[in-house]
Design an enzyme around this catalytic site. Structure first.
Site, PDB file in Angstrom:
ATOM      1  N   ASP A 161      42.605 -11.078  64.086  1.00 52.25           N
ATOM      2  CA  ASP A 161      41.566 -10.950  63.059  1.00 52.25           C
ATOM      3  C   ASP A 161      42.196 -10.851  61.678  1.00 52.25           C
ATOM      4  OD1 ASP A 161      38.901 -10.288  61.874  1.00 52.25           O
ATOM      5  OD2 ASP A 161      39.985  -8.434  61.440  1.00 52.25           O
ATOM      6  N   SER A 183      34.882 -10.841  64.066  1.00 49.50           N
ATOM      7  CA  SER A 183      35.826 -10.104  63.233  1.00 49.50           C
ATOM      8  C   SER A 183      35.502  -8.606  63.254  1.00 49.50           C
ATOM      9  CB  SER A 183      35.750 -10.652  61.802  1.00 49.50           C
ATOM     10  OG  SER A 183      36.451  -9.839  60.916  1.00 49.50           O
ATOM     11  N   LYS A 187      37.421  -5.373  65.969  1.00 49.87           N
ATOM     12  CA  LYS A 187      38.069  -4.155  65.459  1.00 49.87           C
ATOM     13  C   LYS A 187      37.366  -2.907  65.980  1.00 49.87           C
ATOM     14  CE  LYS A 187      37.838  -6.114  61.479  1.00 49.87           C
ATOM     15  NZ  LYS A 187      37.834  -6.687  60.163  1.00 49.87           N
TER      16      LYS A 187
HETATM   17  N1  URA Z   1      34.182  -7.625  57.407  1.00 50.21           N
HETATM   18  C1  URA Z   1      35.049  -7.972  58.368  1.00 50.21           C
HETATM   19  O1  URA Z   1      35.815  -7.159  58.838  1.00 50.21           O
HETATM   20  N2  URA Z   1      35.057  -9.246  58.786  1.00 50.21           N
HETATM   21  C2  URA Z   1      34.233 -10.195  58.298  1.00 50.21           C
HETATM   22  O2  URA Z   1      34.294 -11.325  58.729  1.00 50.21           O
HETATM   23  C3  URA Z   1      33.329  -9.825  57.287  1.00 50.21           C
HETATM   24  C4  URA Z   1      33.314  -8.522  56.861  1.00 50.21           C
END
Ligand code: URA
Length: 412
Positions: A161, A183, A187
């Site tokens: 990511d 994304s 996380k």
């Molecule tokens: N925040 C993120 O972590 N990823 C994205 O793609 C957009 C906002």
């Protein structure tokens, strides 16, 4: 696997298998698939989208590209919240210690500000000594001690990511529901959560301009969470005016401290309680008590001390980060505040130096706005609509002109 074929198939809107997506992500993480091919792939996804199964596969592959939290058997509920980003959004600083007071573990991995929206890590770093660079072992030990950790993404946490987000930023492929979902969720799911609440913002100060777009993003993130066995709730919040009355790194920490002590603006407290109520497993009344009796503030002090800061600095933040120019903007006529344009205020804060235009820029902790009026409030001619904290007179004049555009007062 022949990467050009895979890119072409996505370009034609075909569904890729979980295995193909996993191999692509793995190849990219290991440097075997170059940036230019992933850029083309991201653009194909931008135009053709992904099915829910593809998004889940991409999320899983990105999550598995690095280390994940592994909580000990018998751990308390592990929970977190993610905001899609807004102006003056200091909710995480309050919510994380608050939810820890309710007996949950909160392993919050946050990001930095980019463009008009601020970032939790930048705000935390305005506290002298506060260290956001923790390893997973340190984070696990801190969860055992105080139930809360607030840290940044390390090189070993969702590295796919980290690489892909930087690439999307420079290839016009950020605003894709599929890529945003993968994304964010990769996380959050790498935190090995039991429950997650999403604060999905929409409006002129948010990534998603309309409620419809925010609903689409929320549905996509909820679907991936469920696919991966995590209870996910989404709360949609308008972001037409800033949250609270302060915008800017240390200024927002100061406002967060007020809320942690039971005060602060009503809209900020409301959002914190709404979101915390979805994950804390306790009543709103009990959460309110944690704010009002000083428990949440004490937990925040413990967090600051555990991560290298000194809680004794917190009441002195305004002195520590005093901007050279602090001046009011005065209303020329009276009436009722009918608009406080979050997008314009975010832009003005960015130009004052509170945010970063590029990922490699630094931020100025001292500058921004406070004492901002809120929509619906009466004002009289000569009353201040906010204070500007600026480095130079030129910056002040720029911000003042933008505030005059952003704040609309309708005569009664
Ligand atoms: N925040 C993120 O972590 N990823 C994205 O793609 C957009 C906002």
């Amino acid at each position: 696997m022949h990467i050009p074929t895979l890119i072409s198939r996505k370009r034609e809107g075909e569904e890729l298998s979980a295995r193909e997506i996993a191999l692509l992500v793995d190849g990219y993480t290991q440097g075997k698939v170059p940036d230019y091919q992933i850029s083309a792939f991201a653009m194909a996804v931008f135009f053709k989208g992904m099915t829910p199964a593809e998004i889940a596969a991409l999320t899983r592959a990105m999550m598995a590209s690095g280390d994940c939290f592994s909580h000990r058997p018998g751990h308390p509920p592990v929970v977190d919240k993610h905001s899609t980003g807004g102006i003056g959004d200091k909710v995480s600083l309050i919510l994380a210690p608050l939810v820890a007071c309710a007996g949950c573990w909160v392993p919050m991995v946050s990001g930095r500000g980019l463009g008009i929206t601020g970032g939790t890590l930048d705000k935390l770093e305005s506290i002298p000594g506060f260290n956001v660079h923790l390893g997973l072992d340190q984070a696990a030990a801190q969860l055992e001690q105080i139930g809360v950790v607030m840290m940044g993404q390390t090189d070993r946490f969702c590295p796919a990511d980290k690489k892909l987000y930087a690439l999307r930023d420079v290839t016009g492929t950020v605003p894709s529901i599929a890529l945003i979902t993968a994304s964010i969720m990769s996380k959050k799911l790498a935190e090995s959560l039991d429950r997650l609440v999403l604060d999905v913002k929409y409006g002129c100060g948010a990534f998603m301009r309309t409620r419809h777009a925010a609903e689409e993003l929320a549905a996509s993130m909820i679907a991936v969470g469920h696919e991966m066995g995590v209870e996910v709730h989404a709360v949609l919040n308008p972001m037409d005016e800033p949250t609270g009355r302060a915008v800017g790194n240390s200024l927002e920490v100061i406002e967060a401290l007020e809320c942690l002590e039971g005060g602060g603006p009503a809209d900020l407290r409301g959002i914190v309680l709404d979101l915390a109520g979805e994950i804390a497993g306790t009543s709103r009344t009990e959460l309110e008590i944690f704010l009002d009796d000083g428990s949440a503030r004490r937990r925040f002090d413990q967090l600051v001390a555990a991560q290298g800061g000194n809680p004794a600095d917190l009441p002195r933040l305004a002195e520590i980060h005093q901007a050279p120019l602090i001046r009011e903007v005065i209303a020329s006529a009276g009436g009722v505040v009918s608009r406080v344009d979050a997008g314009l205020i975010g832009q003005a804060a960015l130009q004052l130096g509170a945010g970063r235009a590029r990922a490699t820029d630094g931020v100025d902790f001292a500058v921004g706005f406070d004492r901002l009026v809120k929509c619906g409030e009466p004002v009289h001619a000569g009353q201040a609509v906010c204070r500007i904290h600026a480095r130079t007179a030129v910056d002040f004049d720029m911000a003042e002109a933008m505030i005059e555009k952003a704040v609309k007062i309708t005569s009664l």
